[in-house]
Motif scaffolding. Structure first.
Motif, PDB file in Angstrom:
ATOM      1  N   SER A   1       2.269  11.230  -8.802  1.00 46.00           N
ATOM      2  CA  SER A   1       1.442  11.556  -9.966  1.00 46.00           C
ATOM      3  C   SER A   1       0.800  12.928  -9.785  1.00 46.00           C
ATOM      4  CB  SER A   1       0.337  10.522 -10.163  1.00 46.00           C
ATOM      5  OG  SER A   1       0.925   9.273 -10.309  1.00 46.00           O
ATOM      6  N   ILE A   2       0.310  13.177  -8.567  1.00 48.34           N
ATOM      7  CA  ILE A   2      -0.321  14.474  -8.307  1.00 48.34           C
ATOM      8  C   ILE A   2       0.676  15.598  -8.537  1.00 48.34           C
ATOM      9  CG2 ILE A   2      -1.313  15.962  -6.513  1.00 48.34           C
ATOM     10  CD1 ILE A   2      -2.392  13.372  -5.240  1.00 48.34           C
TER      11      ILE A   2
ATOM     12  N   ILE B   1      -5.639  13.563  -9.818  1.00 46.94           N
ATOM     13  CA  ILE B   1      -4.767  13.588 -11.007  1.00 46.94           C
ATOM     14  C   ILE B   1      -5.514  14.170 -12.206  1.00 46.94           C
ATOM     15  CG2 ILE B   1      -3.607  12.132 -12.707  1.00 46.94           C
ATOM     16  CD1 ILE B   1      -2.998  10.247 -10.258  1.00 46.94           C
TER      17      ILE B   1
ATOM     18  N   ILE C   1       1.738   2.096  -3.402  1.00 46.34           N
ATOM     19  CA  ILE C   1       0.593   2.686  -4.137  1.00 46.34           C
ATOM     20  C   ILE C   1       0.434   4.167  -3.789  1.00 46.34           C
ATOM     21  CG2 ILE C   1      -1.947   2.660  -4.356  1.00 46.34           C
ATOM     22  CD1 ILE C   1      -1.736  -0.408  -3.963  1.00 46.34           C
ATOM     23  N   TYR C   2       0.527   4.477  -2.461  1.00 47.12           N
ATOM     24  CA  TYR C   2       0.386   5.877  -2.034  1.00 47.12           C
ATOM     25  C   TYR C   2       1.469   6.752  -2.644  1.00 47.12           C
ATOM     26  CZ  TYR C   2      -2.795   3.995   1.531  1.00 47.12           C
ATOM     27  OH  TYR C   2      -3.818   3.384   2.158  1.00 47.12           O
TER      28      TYR C   2
ATOM     29  N   PHE D   1      -7.148   9.735  -5.359  1.00 46.42           N
ATOM     30  CA  PHE D   1      -5.938  10.192  -6.054  1.00 46.42           C
ATOM     31  C   PHE D   1      -6.162  10.308  -7.560  1.00 46.42           C
ATOM     32  CE2 PHE D   1      -3.445   8.577  -2.273  1.00 46.42           C
ATOM     33  CZ  PHE D   1      -3.125   9.858  -1.821  1.00 46.42           C
TER      34      PHE D   1
ATOM     35  N   SER E   1       1.385  15.989 -12.245  1.00 44.30           N
ATOM     36  CA  SER E   1       0.296  16.532 -13.052  1.00 44.30           C
ATOM     37  C   SER E   1       0.011  17.981 -12.721  1.00 44.30           C
ATOM     38  CB  SER E   1      -0.977  15.703 -12.853  1.00 44.30           C
ATOM     39  OG  SER E   1      -1.404  15.849 -11.529  1.00 44.30           O
TER      40      SER E   1
ATOM     41  N   ASN F   1       0.807  -1.207   0.000  1.00 43.33           N
ATOM     42  CA  ASN F   1       0.000   0.000   0.000  1.00 43.33           C
ATOM     43  C   ASN F   1       0.843   1.262   0.000  1.00 43.33           C
ATOM     44  OD1 ASN F   1      -2.340  -1.339  -0.132  1.00 43.33           O
ATOM     45  ND2 ASN F   1      -2.694  -1.361   2.096  1.00 43.33           N
TER      46      ASN F   1
ATOM     47  N   SER G   1       0.873   7.382  -6.298  1.00 44.55           N
ATOM     48  CA  SER G   1      -0.249   8.315  -6.468  1.00 44.55           C
ATOM     49  C   SER G   1       0.180   9.732  -6.148  1.00 44.55           C
ATOM     50  CB  SER G   1      -1.407   7.923  -5.551  1.00 44.55           C
ATOM     51  OG  SER G   1      -1.797   6.611  -5.851  1.00 44.55           O
TER      52      SER G   1
END
Lengths: 325, 412
Positions: free
Chosen positions: A13-14, B20, A6-7, B16, A17, A3, A10
């Protein structure tokens, strides 16, 4: 543990982006360069815009005038001479008598110049108008004859008239007292009858300095100021004398007409004397009414503006001489 | 517990994912054009300014200011010297080729060309400079602000800012246009001195017009065709609206060498200057006597006189009467006064030797003498007349339709 990966993915990615770079601010798309100033522009800037915050519009701008009229801008060459006359006769005179800052404090914000007549379809013409104390439209810029005193005065008197309105809008005159002098004779039909002389005679006999003064008391006031400042003291006195003379002449003429064709020389002499005697009080009354208005005008200038209007009248006349070729 | 953990994981992933997607940079509007409006307007202004400056000999317009209001066309030439100054010439008003005036291109309701200080073009917009009293306060109803419509080939199409239905075409001028402007005066003079009568034969239908040099406008006098405005060219005229003849529209005409007509480039249609073969405004007179007028006219006169003298014994009808004169009428002496009726005298399309006569408006005292009407009608009914001027003071008018009918007119 899985997990956490995964965090992490993510979160990265934020950040990626959202890592958006705004375009740097570039020059304006609008043309912001300072327009090149002509010698006319420089003269107007130095003599009107900078010292008095007055913008002189001589290039055509359809928003400044009535589109329903067939009007046009002045010749470029006529702008500076016309505006020099206005400055010398109007601004310099007020500043000379009322203090150097007089016009700077109370002035229209814009003067709009039009080359020719503002001719109405009925053949009458409008010399100028002011809108809300902000701008004055001056017509007939191309028609000024600088060798002719009357022509120069005719042009500048529009400014004297409209500036009076602007002064009145800033500091009220005693309207109640003024409109009680000839309360019943104001009329929207001031332009009737069509014959100018006849119209003036009627207005004068009712105690108005001009025909247009009959429109309402504010125009009456402005016409009084315009007449005072467009004439020397001697010329002004002659205007009032002439009003008396014409009232009596018209009475005599009417009396002789009433006699009919068979009248003898003696009949005519008697009728002339009688009409002269009876018309004299009417003539005196008419001029007295105008003098009462003049007194309120003089009082307004003295008390509210700290200007002796008779001194101003003298200075204006001297300054007119300066612009006559 | 494990189930709860997996829910948390799934929800976290969804959140999330939304974040995004939410941060994706897609806020800019889709542009229909490559540039912003401000840039496009500035480009349009620059394009017009550069196009106007690009013509080495400037631009020409035939400006019809108000064909629907009775006004014709006026030719102007412009040379845009730089970004601010322009010089002009014209076949109208008081042009001064050396006068530099200002122009500007701004955004009005669209890109707008304004001649911002006075030049000869502005004389069309001077309310105090009017061709006749119908136009007091309106001048020639001209404009000096033009809204850009489009580019057509080398031409630029504008419409008047004042009158949006009036389209004005700027065409590239040539050096000859500037030198030829003076020759417009030749055409103007021919028309001005023609007596103002024009006419054309449109597939058998003859129409006549009165041309007014001041307004440059031809008004149809017989209700057979639309009026038209005229603009001058070095060799002839341009008319608006065009005349349609056999499905072809004609608007440009060349003046003939003998200065009697204006012919289309295909040679198939002409507007003729109708000149009367004799000046009827002179003081011509004749008499209801043999040798002067035909017997049929004498008979009409006798009948009229019988009725007239019986009705107005104090005003007997004289048998000597005027024809033409400054009032262009027939004028009978009746006692110490007159009875007058207007007559229209004109030429005839295609035959410069013929004089046409039509009945005009009744004049002085005519309402009292209705028995005179047959004489006036007789003269008009037998028109046109062959004109034989035997001396400066004597002319014979012989009916084209009936050669036995001749009137002899004299100047005493």
């Amino acid at each position: 543990m899985k997990n956490i990966y995964i965090y992490l993915i993510s979160a990265l990615s934020i950040f990626t982006s959202c890592d958006y770079q705004e375009d740097p601010i570039t020059d304006s798309n609008l043309d912001t360069t300072t327009p090149e100033l002509s010698t006319t522009d420089v003269w107007l800037r130095d003599n009107y815009a900078i010292p008095y915050n007055i913008d002189v519009t001589y290039q055509w701008d359809e928003g400044r005038v009535d589109l329903n009229r067939f009007l046009f801008p002045p010749f470029l060459d006529n702008v500076v001479p016309a505006m020099n006359a206005v400055k010398t006769i109007w601004i310099d005179s007020y500043n000379q008598v009322g203090g150097v800052d007089f016009v700077r404090k109370v002035a229209p914000r814009e003067l709009v110049l039009v080359g020719g007549f503002n001719l109405n379809e009925d053949g009458t013409r409008t010399l100028g108008f002011a809108e809300g104390g902000k701008n004055i439209v001056l017509f007939e810029v191309d028609l000024i004859d600088f060798s002719n005193r009357a022509s120069v005065i005719e042009f500048v008197k529009t400014v004297q008239h409209e500036y009076t309105h602007i002064l009145n809008q800033t500091i009220r005159f005693d309207e109640e007292a003024f409109q009680q002098i000839t309360p019943a004779d104001y009329t929207a039909q001031w332009f009737n009858p069509a014959d100018t002389q006849e119209r003036f005679d009627i207005a004068n006999s009712l105690g108005f300095i001009t025909d247009y003064a009959r429109l309402n008391h504010t125009e009456d006031f402005a016409e009084m100021v315009e007449t005072l400042l467009s004439n020397t003291a001697t010329e002004y006195a002659a205007i009032l004398d002439n009003i008396k003379t014409r009232i009596i002449q018209n009475a005599v003429s009417q009396a002789i007409t009433n006699l009919g064709p068979g009248a003898t020389a003696e009949d005519i002499a008697i009728a002339t004397n009688a009409a002269t005697v009876t018309a004299q009080p009417e003539a005196d009354r008419a001029v007295n009414l105008i003098r009462q208005k003049e007194a309120i005008v003089a009082d307004y200038y003295a008390r509210q503006l700290n200007i002796d209007i008779y001194e101003l009248q003298k200075v204006v006349a001297e300054n007119v001489d300066k612009v006559i070729n | 517990m494990k189930l709860i953990k997996s829910y948390i994981s799934i929800i976290s992933i969804i959140i999330f994912s939304l974040l995004i997607v939410g941060c994706e940079d897609n806020n800019d509007p889709e542009l229909l054009f490559d540039d912003t409006p401000a840039v496009r307007i500035q480009k349009d202004i620059d394009e017009l300014r550069n196009t106007l400056k690009s013509s080495p000999d400037g631009w020409k317009i035939n400006y019809f200011t108000g064909v629907d209001r009775g006004l014709g066309g006026f030719t102007f030439l412009f040379n845009f010297l730089n970004n601010k100054e322009v010089i002009m010439d014209s076949d109208f008003g008081n042009p001064d080729i050396n006068r530099r005036s200002l122009y500007d291109i701004t955004l009005g309701s669209t890109v707008k060309l304004t001649f911002t200080t006075r030049n000869v073009l502005h004389e069309l917009s001077d309310g105090a400079n009017f061709p006749n009293n119908d136009f007091i306060g309106q001048g020639y109803r001209g404009d000096f602000e033009f809204l850009l419509v489009s580019y057509e080939g080398d031409d630029i199409i504008f419409k008047s800012n004042r009158n949006r239905s009036n389209i004005i075409r700027f065409t590239r001028a040539t050096a000859d246009d500037w030198t030829n402007l003076d020759t417009h005066q030749t055409i103007m003079d021919v028309l001005a001195n023609s007596g103002g009568s024009l006419g054309y034969d449109n597939a058998g239908n003859v129409s006549k017009f009165n041309f007014d040099s001041a307004t440059r406008y031809a008004t149809n006098t017989d209700g057979t065709a639309p009026d038209f405005g005229i603009a001058y060219t070095p060799t002839g005229i341009i008319i608006s609206p065009a005349v349609e003849v056999n499905g072809i529209e004609y608007s440009e005409f060349t003046m003939s060498a003998d200065e009697t007509k204006f012919t289309s480039s295909d040679g198939l249609f002409s507007i003729e200057i109708i000149k009367a073969p004799i000046d009827m405004s002179q003081a011509w007179l004749t008499a209801a006597r043999p040798g002067f007028v035909p017997q049929a006219f004498i008979d009409l006169f006798t009948a009229a006189k019988t009725t007239h003298d019986a009705t107005f014994a104090a005003f007997p009808l004289s048998d000597i009467f005027d024809v033409g004169g400054s009032t262009l009428s027939i004028t009978f002496g009746i006692g110490g006064t007159i009875a007058r009726h207007g007559l229209n005298f004109s030429g005839v399309i295609g035959d410069p030797t013929l004089l046409d006569v039509s009945v005009g408006a009744p004049g002085t005292n005519w309402q009292f003498v209705p028995w005179f009407d047959p004489m006036v009608n007789y003269i008009a009914d037998n028109a046109p007349y062959q004109v034989n001027q035997t001396s400066p003071t004597r002319v014979e008018l012989t009916s084209e339709a009936d050669p036995t009918i001749t009137f002899v007119l004299l100047i005493l």
